[in-house]
Design a protein around this motif. Sequence first.
Motif, short mmCIF file in Angstrom:
data_model
loop_
_atom_site.label_atom_id
_atom_site.label_comp_id
_atom_site.label_asym_id
_atom_site.label_seq_id
_atom_site.Cartn_x
_atom_site.Cartn_y
_atom_site.Cartn_z
N PRO A 109 -10.79 -1.31 -20.30
CA PRO A 109 -9.39 -1.54 -19.92
C PRO A 109 -9.11 -2.99 -19.52
O PRO A 109 -8.04 -3.52 -19.80
N LEU A 110 -10.07 -3.64 -18.85
CA LEU A 110 -9.84 -5.03 -18.43
C LEU A 110 -9.69 -5.95 -19.64
O LEU A 110 -8.79 -6.79 -19.68
N PHE A 111 -10.55 -5.75 -20.63
CA PHE A 111 -10.46 -6.60 -21.82
C PHE A 111 -9.13 -6.34 -22.55
O PHE A 111 -8.52 -7.27 -23.08
N ASP A 112 -8.68 -5.09 -22.55
CA ASP A 112 -7.36 -4.79 -23.15
C ASP A 112 -6.25 -5.55 -22.41
O ASP A 112 -5.37 -6.13 -23.04
N THR A 113 -6.32 -5.54 -21.07
CA THR A 113 -5.32 -6.26 -20.27
C THR A 113 -5.37 -7.76 -20.58
O THR A 113 -4.34 -8.39 -20.82
N ILE A 114 -6.58 -8.31 -20.59
CA ILE A 114 -6.74 -9.75 -20.86
C ILE A 114 -6.19 -10.07 -22.26
O ILE A 114 -5.50 -11.07 -22.46
N SER A 115 -6.51 -9.20 -23.23
CA SER A 115 -6.08 -9.44 -24.62
C SER A 115 -4.57 -9.47 -24.76
O SER A 115 -4.04 -10.14 -25.64
N ARG A 116 -3.89 -8.72 -23.90
CA ARG A 116 -2.42 -8.66 -23.98
C ARG A 116 -1.75 -9.76 -23.17
O ARG A 116 -0.53 -9.87 -23.17
N ASP A 117 -2.54 -10.58 -22.47
CA ASP A 117 -1.97 -11.62 -21.60
C ASP A 117 -1.32 -12.70 -22.46
O ASP A 117 -1.98 -13.29 -23.32
N PRO A 118 -0.01 -12.95 -22.27
CA PRO A 118 0.70 -13.92 -23.12
C PRO A 118 0.27 -15.37 -22.90
O PRO A 118 0.72 -16.24 -23.62
N ARG A 119 -0.60 -15.61 -21.93
CA ARG A 119 -1.04 -16.99 -21.69
C ARG A 119 -2.06 -17.47 -22.70
O ARG A 119 -2.45 -18.64 -22.70
N HIS A 120 -2.52 -16.57 -23.58
CA HIS A 120 -3.43 -17.00 -24.65
C HIS A 120 -3.24 -16.13 -25.89
O HIS A 120 -2.60 -15.07 -25.82
N TYR A 121 -3.79 -16.60 -27.03
CA TYR A 121 -3.64 -15.88 -28.31
C TYR A 121 -4.88 -16.16 -29.16
O TYR A 121 -5.79 -16.88 -28.72
N SER A 122 -4.88 -15.65 -30.39
CA SER A 122 -6.05 -15.81 -31.28
C SER A 122 -7.34 -15.38 -30.58
O SER A 122 -8.35 -16.07 -30.62
N ILE A 123 -7.26 -14.24 -29.91
CA ILE A 123 -8.41 -13.75 -29.15
C ILE A 123 -9.39 -13.08 -30.11
O ILE A 123 -9.02 -12.15 -30.83
N VAL A 124 -10.61 -13.57 -30.13
CA VAL A 124 -11.63 -12.97 -30.99
C VAL A 124 -12.81 -12.54 -30.12
O VAL A 124 -13.44 -13.36 -29.44
N GLU A 125 -13.07 -11.23 -30.14
CA GLU A 125 -14.22 -10.71 -29.41
C GLU A 125 -15.47 -11.08 -30.19
O GLU A 125 -15.63 -10.71 -31.35
N LEU A 126 -16.36 -11.85 -29.57
CA LEU A 126 -17.56 -12.34 -30.25
C LEU A 126 -18.75 -11.43 -30.01
O LEU A 126 -19.65 -11.33 -30.85
N MET A 127 -18.77 -10.79 -28.85
CA MET A 127 -19.96 -10.02 -28.48
C MET A 127 -19.57 -8.94 -27.49
O MET A 127 -18.77 -9.18 -26.58
#
Length: 136
Positions: free
Chosen positions: A63-81
């Motif tokens: 859930p935390l990574f989902d929240t972070i991913s939806r944060d409008p302060r960044h984009y082009s989020i790629v989970e590497l590991m």
Amino acid sequence: MSDELQQVVYISSAEHLFSDEEFAEMLATIRAKNERLGVTGMLLYKDGDFIQVIEGKPEVLGPLFDTISRDPRHYSIVELMRKNITERQFSNWSMGFHHINVNDSRLAGFNRFFDDVEHENVDPGEALNLLLVFRE
Ligand SMILES: Cc1cc2nc3c(=O)[nH]c(=O)nc-3n(C[C@H](O)[C@H](O)[C@H](O)COP(=O)(O)O)c2cc1C
């Protein structure tokens, strides 16, 4: 709650240039919430890119990574590991942070890391190594 531990590493682009005040404010929120959630990690910022590792229980990290991913302060989020770990590598940090200067000698060997490279093409092992270099 399980005893399992997971580690997630991602890279993203900042939506705008962050001021020191914005970082301080964001980090205060992040650290307070991570302490509450039992999450540790490291956040690096260089030339408009973020690279972050978060560690904790899988049911918390998801859930935390989902929240972070939806944060409008960044984009082009790629989970590497995303992997299971037996012990934390960033146990001293509710969230360490470095605003990396291009001239930082610790970047030696990582010179091309943030430059030119599409987020999709970033090497996950190299990303983790960079985070570890800034751990101390
Ligand atoms: C680059 C970046 C990294 C973040 N890292 C974390 C983090 O490690 N932990 C955290 O709780 N929030 C982090 N956040 C903030 C979350 O996106 C979110 O704003 C915060 O968790 C508060 O969410 P809530 O109001 O739903 O509780 C980060 C945001 C950004 C832009």
